[in-house]
Structures are given as structure tokens and as C-alpha cells.
Motif scaffolding. Structure first.
Motif, PDB file in Angstrom:
ATOM      1  N   GLU A   1      -3.224   5.682  -8.887  1.00  0.00           N
ATOM      2  CA  GLU A   1      -3.909   4.418  -8.603  1.00  0.00           C
ATOM      3  C   GLU A   1      -3.648   3.385  -9.699  1.00  0.00           C
ATOM      4  OE1 GLU A   1      -8.331   2.844  -7.241  1.00  0.00           O
ATOM      5  OE2 GLU A   1      -8.124   4.781  -8.208  1.00  0.00           O
ATOM      6  N   ASP A   2      -3.666   3.818 -10.970  1.00  0.00           N
ATOM      7  CA  ASP A   2      -3.413   2.894 -12.071  1.00  0.00           C
ATOM      8  C   ASP A   2      -2.023   2.269 -11.959  1.00  0.00           C
ATOM      9  OD1 ASP A   2      -5.902   3.377 -13.134  1.00  0.00           O
ATOM     10  OD2 ASP A   2      -5.200   4.798 -14.656  1.00  0.00           O
TER      11      ASP A   2
ATOM     12  N   THR B   1      -5.802   7.641   0.124  1.00  0.00           N
ATOM     13  CA  THR B   1      -5.749   9.032  -0.313  1.00  0.00           C
ATOM     14  C   THR B   1      -6.369   9.942   0.730  1.00  0.00           C
ATOM     15  OG1 THR B   1      -5.951   8.324  -2.622  1.00  0.00           O
ATOM     16  CG2 THR B   1      -6.390  10.632  -2.154  1.00  0.00           C
TER      17      THR B   1
ATOM     18  N   ALA C   1      -0.274   1.985  -9.191  1.00  0.00           N
ATOM     19  CA  ALA C   1      -0.263   1.135  -7.990  1.00  0.00           C
ATOM     20  C   ALA C   1      -0.886  -0.226  -8.278  1.00  0.00           C
ATOM     21  CB  ALA C   1      -1.002   1.837  -6.859  1.00  0.00           C
ATOM     22  N   ILE C   2      -1.997  -0.237  -9.014  1.00  0.00           N
ATOM     23  CA  ILE C   2      -2.660  -1.501  -9.345  1.00  0.00           C
ATOM     24  C   ILE C   2      -1.723  -2.394 -10.143  1.00  0.00           C
ATOM     25  CG2 ILE C   2      -4.501  -2.528 -10.740  1.00  0.00           C
ATOM     26  CD1 ILE C   2      -6.251  -0.139  -9.874  1.00  0.00           C
TER      27      ILE C   2
ATOM     28  N   SER D   1      -4.754  11.620  -9.115  1.00  0.00           N
ATOM     29  CA  SER D   1      -5.023  10.474  -8.235  1.00  0.00           C
ATOM     30  C   SER D   1      -5.285   9.199  -9.022  1.00  0.00           C
ATOM     31  CB  SER D   1      -6.229  10.768  -7.331  1.00  0.00           C
ATOM     32  OG  SER D   1      -5.999  11.891  -6.523  1.00  0.00           O
ATOM     33  N   ARG D   2      -6.073   9.322 -10.086  1.00  0.00           N
ATOM     34  CA  ARG D   2      -6.392   8.137 -10.884  1.00  0.00           C
ATOM     35  C   ARG D   2      -5.130   7.557 -11.502  1.00  0.00           C
ATOM     36  NH1 ARG D   2     -10.685   5.491 -13.430  1.00  0.00           N
ATOM     37  NH2 ARG D   2      -9.741   3.652 -14.365  1.00  0.00           N
TER      38      ARG D   2
ATOM     39  N   ALA E   1       4.306   8.232  -9.376  1.00  0.00           N
ATOM     40  CA  ALA E   1       4.066   6.881  -8.868  1.00  0.00           C
ATOM     41  C   ALA E   1       5.089   5.888  -9.425  1.00  0.00           C
ATOM     42  CB  ALA E   1       2.649   6.431  -9.221  1.00  0.00           C
TER      43      ALA E   1
ATOM     44  N   SER F   1      -0.560  -2.985  -5.608  1.00  0.00           N
ATOM     45  CA  SER F   1      -0.626  -2.180  -4.393  1.00  0.00           C
ATOM     46  C   SER F   1      -1.926  -1.398  -4.321  1.00  0.00           C
ATOM     47  CB  SER F   1       0.569  -1.208  -4.356  1.00  0.00           C
ATOM     48  OG  SER F   1       0.697  -0.599  -3.101  1.00  0.00           O
ATOM     49  N   LEU F   2      -2.322  -1.048  -3.109  1.00  0.00           N
ATOM     50  CA  LEU F   2      -3.485  -0.204  -2.870  1.00  0.00           C
ATOM     51  C   LEU F   2      -3.025   1.218  -2.583  1.00  0.00           C
ATOM     52  CD1 LEU F   2      -5.585  -2.510  -0.505  1.00  0.00           C
ATOM     53  CD2 LEU F   2      -5.979  -2.096  -2.942  1.00  0.00           C
ATOM     54  N   VAL F   3      -3.958   2.194  -2.758  1.00  0.00           N
ATOM     55  CA  VAL F   3      -3.656   3.593  -2.492  1.00  0.00           C
ATOM     56  C   VAL F   3      -4.618   4.135  -1.440  1.00  0.00           C
ATOM     57  CG1 VAL F   3      -3.435   5.910  -3.455  1.00  0.00           C
ATOM     58  CG2 VAL F   3      -2.873   3.919  -4.870  1.00  0.00           C
TER      59      VAL F   3
ATOM     60  N   SER G   1       0.842  -1.189   0.000  1.00  0.00           N
ATOM     61  CA  SER G   1       0.000   0.000   0.000  1.00  0.00           C
ATOM     62  C   SER G   1       0.881   1.244   0.000  1.00  0.00           C
ATOM     63  CB  SER G   1      -0.922   0.020   1.226  1.00  0.00           C
ATOM     64  OG  SER G   1      -0.162   0.080   2.422  1.00  0.00           O
TER      65      SER G   1
END
Length: 358
Positions: free
Chosen positions: A92-93, A104, A95-96, A88-89, A323, A100-102, A71
Motif C-alpha cells: 500500500e505504501d 486486497t 502504491a500511494i 500488505s502495508r 510492489a 494508486s489504490l490497492v 489501482s
């Protein structure tokens, strides 16, 4: 095979799956983790038991055994702001893709809130952080960095004394090109409506505005500059003050997307107030007659009349770059801290190409 009613109450475990399928615990573990060594019929029976019981693998315990929580934390100004939602998106992309999770949180431009969020995420043992800072003092983060957490600052730099990766947009260069574009179309009196002066990006865009004027041999006039939160009432008052001058601006450069939208609304309202008035300034302030270039693109900018000329930055690119840099660090890259600056681009649509009107 036992039924659901015959198993113990509560969240099912691998022991429950093993008992239901009539196999050893190690067999269930191999099936759950896609390991070899289980024949097809037995594996099918285990999967049937998993489906029957609604068993879910405990990924938290699994990643903790590996020393990672899978995470990261993301701290931004405001999750409702379209600029930051795009950033943010993108985070998240990435991280996926890295499993991993995000988590926020929004700082609301409050340095104290930023600190609380960062330390709360650290207390939850996130592997790394992407931070859009609200403040300029980040000494509180030094112990966390020493303990091994990785951090990347995005959109704005970290405070002095912190050696971390930073991903920025070319704020000064973008503002410089936007104001130069207005000058190239004949404007000599150009107003600047910016965000709060304490915000790094606002200061850099003001710098670009001043540099464009200097390059063109035009004087800097503080009466044509207004800095503050992008609130409708404040922007309305600032534009009214500028337009009531003896020599009002013929063009406006707005410092971010929210300020641009508020400016367009203020101009419409002021134009309606000035209908039939004798003041030449008031007659000239219709959004269709005063030139505008805005920093940041925004939704429906190309549907207005005239469509709004903007300096577009890439919030998704900003988030993605930050990221990817963070996950590269988490993968073991221990090279020197990097400072990356992303370019902006001018999108001429009509409003920034209007000639001076008197």
C-alpha cells in the motif's frame, strides 16, 4: 455567488462549480487540475465555490481517459495474519507513492478463491496484481497477461508455464541456518513442526531442515516431523507424540510464527499435565528447558522467558520489492521476468541456545 440551496440536488459537478463561481467550465477545469492561465482572484472564487458545494474531482473518469485505473489488486492468504498485514502495508505504501489504490482479498489457502479474486480484480480493470498464490495452476491468468495486465508473484512462485516476476524469501536457507544453529549447540534429535506440506514455503523449510541434518551427518527421522495447518490441537498432539518416544527430541524447529506460538502454548500445557510424572520426556518439555528456533519473528518473542530465537524474514521488504517491481513494469519496463530471493537472518535470543537436557 449562488448558495448551496440554489444548486441542483445530487453530487455537484464542475458545471455546478462554474455556475456558482460565475466562470466558464474551462476555468474550473484549469483550477481543479492545477493548470496555469487563471488569475489569482478568479482561482480563489472557484476554490470557494468548490468548498461551498463540496465538489470532488472524478478521478475514476480522469484516469480511465488515460487508459489506467490507478489501482492494483493484492491477493494474500489471510489479511489477519501479522506476516501478511506487514506485507500488505508495504504494498500500500508503494502504491500511494505511485498515486494508486490497492484492493486486497484473502484466499484462505483456497486455490478456487484465489482464482475468483484475481479474475474479479481483472474485471474491475486493475492495472496490475501482486499475488501470494494458494494454488500451483495459474493457467487462468494467461489471457489476462496477454491482454496487458501485469502481475508479480510474492512469497511463493507461479505455477509452471507462466513467465512472470517472482519475489521470494530464502526459505530453505533460513531453515538450514536455524537447524544448524541448534546442532551447533549440541542437539542431535531435533523435531520439525511445519505448515501443510502442499504449501511451497513449508516444503522449502522442510528441505532446509533435511539439508542441515545431512550436512551434520545426522539421520533424518520421519517420526520427528509433523506437517499440517498451524492449529493448536494438532500441534499439541504432534508434540505429545514426539515427546512420548523412547528418544524424544531435545529441540524443536517451528515452521512459521503461528506454529511457534501454538508450540509454546502446547509445551506449557503438556508441562502442566506432566507435573509429578515419572516420564523423563514429560519432565523435559517445559518451554524453559527444550530448545526452540522458530521461522518468522513474532510480536513479544523477545519478552518471553527465555526469549525466542527466530529466523526472521522481512514481510515488509517482500511486499515493497514486489510492489516496486510491479510499478516498474507498469511504467514501461519490458525486460525479462525477474526472480528475486530475499535473505533471512538468525536472531539468537535464548531459546535456541539452550543445551540438550535429559
Amino acid at each position: 455567488m449562488r448558495t448551496v440551496a440554489e444548486t441542483r440536488r445530487g453530487r455537484p459537478t464542475m458545471n455546478d462549480v462554474a455556475a456558482t463561481a460565475g466562470v466558464a467550465l474551462k476555468t474550473v477545469s484549469r483550477v481543479v487540475n492545477d493548470e496555469p492561465g487563471v488569475n489569482a482572484a478568479t482561482a480563489a472564487r472557484v476554490r470557494q465555490a468548490i468548498e461551498l458545494l463540496g465538489y470532488r474531482r472524478n478521478d475514476g473518469a480522469r484516469v480511465l481517459r488515460r487508459g489506467r485505473t490507478a489501482s492494483i489488486g493484492l491477493i494474500i492468504e489471510d489479511v489477519a495474519d501479522p506476516f501478511y498485514s506487514g506485507l500488505s502495508r508495504a504494498v500500500e505504501d508503494v502504491a500511494i507513492r505511485n498515486g494508486s489504490l490497492v484492493f486486497t482479498g484473502s484466499s484462505g489457502e483456497d486455490p478456487g478463491r484465489e482464482r475468483e479474486l484475481v479474475l474479479a480484480f481483472c474485471a474491475r480493470r486493475v492495472d496490475g496484481l501482486v499475488i501470494v498464490p494458494a494454488g500451483s495452476d495459474h493457467g487462468y491468468l494467461a489471457p489476462e497477461l496477454s491482454a496487458g495486465i501485469r502481475a508479480v508473484f510474492a512469497d511463493r512462485p507461479a505455477g509452471p508455464g507462466l513467465d512472470v516476476d517472482t519475489v521470494l524469501c530464502d526459505n530453505a536457507g533460513g531453515a538450514r541456518s536455524g537447524v544448524a544453529h541448534l546442532i551447533a549447540h549440541g542437539h542431535r534429535r531435533i523435531g520439525f513442526l511445519g505448515d501443510s506440506a502442499r504449501i511451497y514455503t513449508a516444503g522449502e523449510r522442510l528441505r532446509g531442515y533435511r539439508e542441515a541434518l545431512e550436512t551434520a551427518g545426522l539421520p533424518y527421522d520421519g517420526s520427528l516431523v509433523a506437517m499440517g495447518a498451524p492449529e493448536q490441537r494438532r500441534i499439541h498432539a504432534d508434540i505429545e507424540r514426539m515427546m512420548d518416544q523412547a528418544d524424544p527430541p531435545t529441540a524443536l524447529f517451528t515452521g512459521n510464527g503461528r506454529t511457534t506460538v501454538a508450540t509454546l502454548r502446547a509445551l506449557e500445557a503438556l508441562n502442566a499435565q506432566g507435573l509429578g510424572a515419572a516420564s523423563p520426556a514429560r519432565i523435559a518439555i517445559s518451554p524453559a528447558r527444550i530448545a526452540i528456533v522458530g521461522f518468522d519473528d513474532f510480536e513479544l518473542a523477545d519478552f518471553l522467558t527465555p526469549s525466542v530465537t527466530v529466523i526472521a524474514q522481512d514481510p515488509a521488504g517482500l511486499g515493497r520489492t514486489a510492489a516496486e517491481l510491479l510499478f516498474r513494469r507498469l511504467a514501461g519496463d519490458d525486460g525479462p521476468a525477474e526472480g528475486i530471493k530475499l535473505p533471512t537472518r538468525l536472531i539468537p535470543r535464548g531459546s535456541g541456545e539452550l543445551p540438550p537436557h535429559r
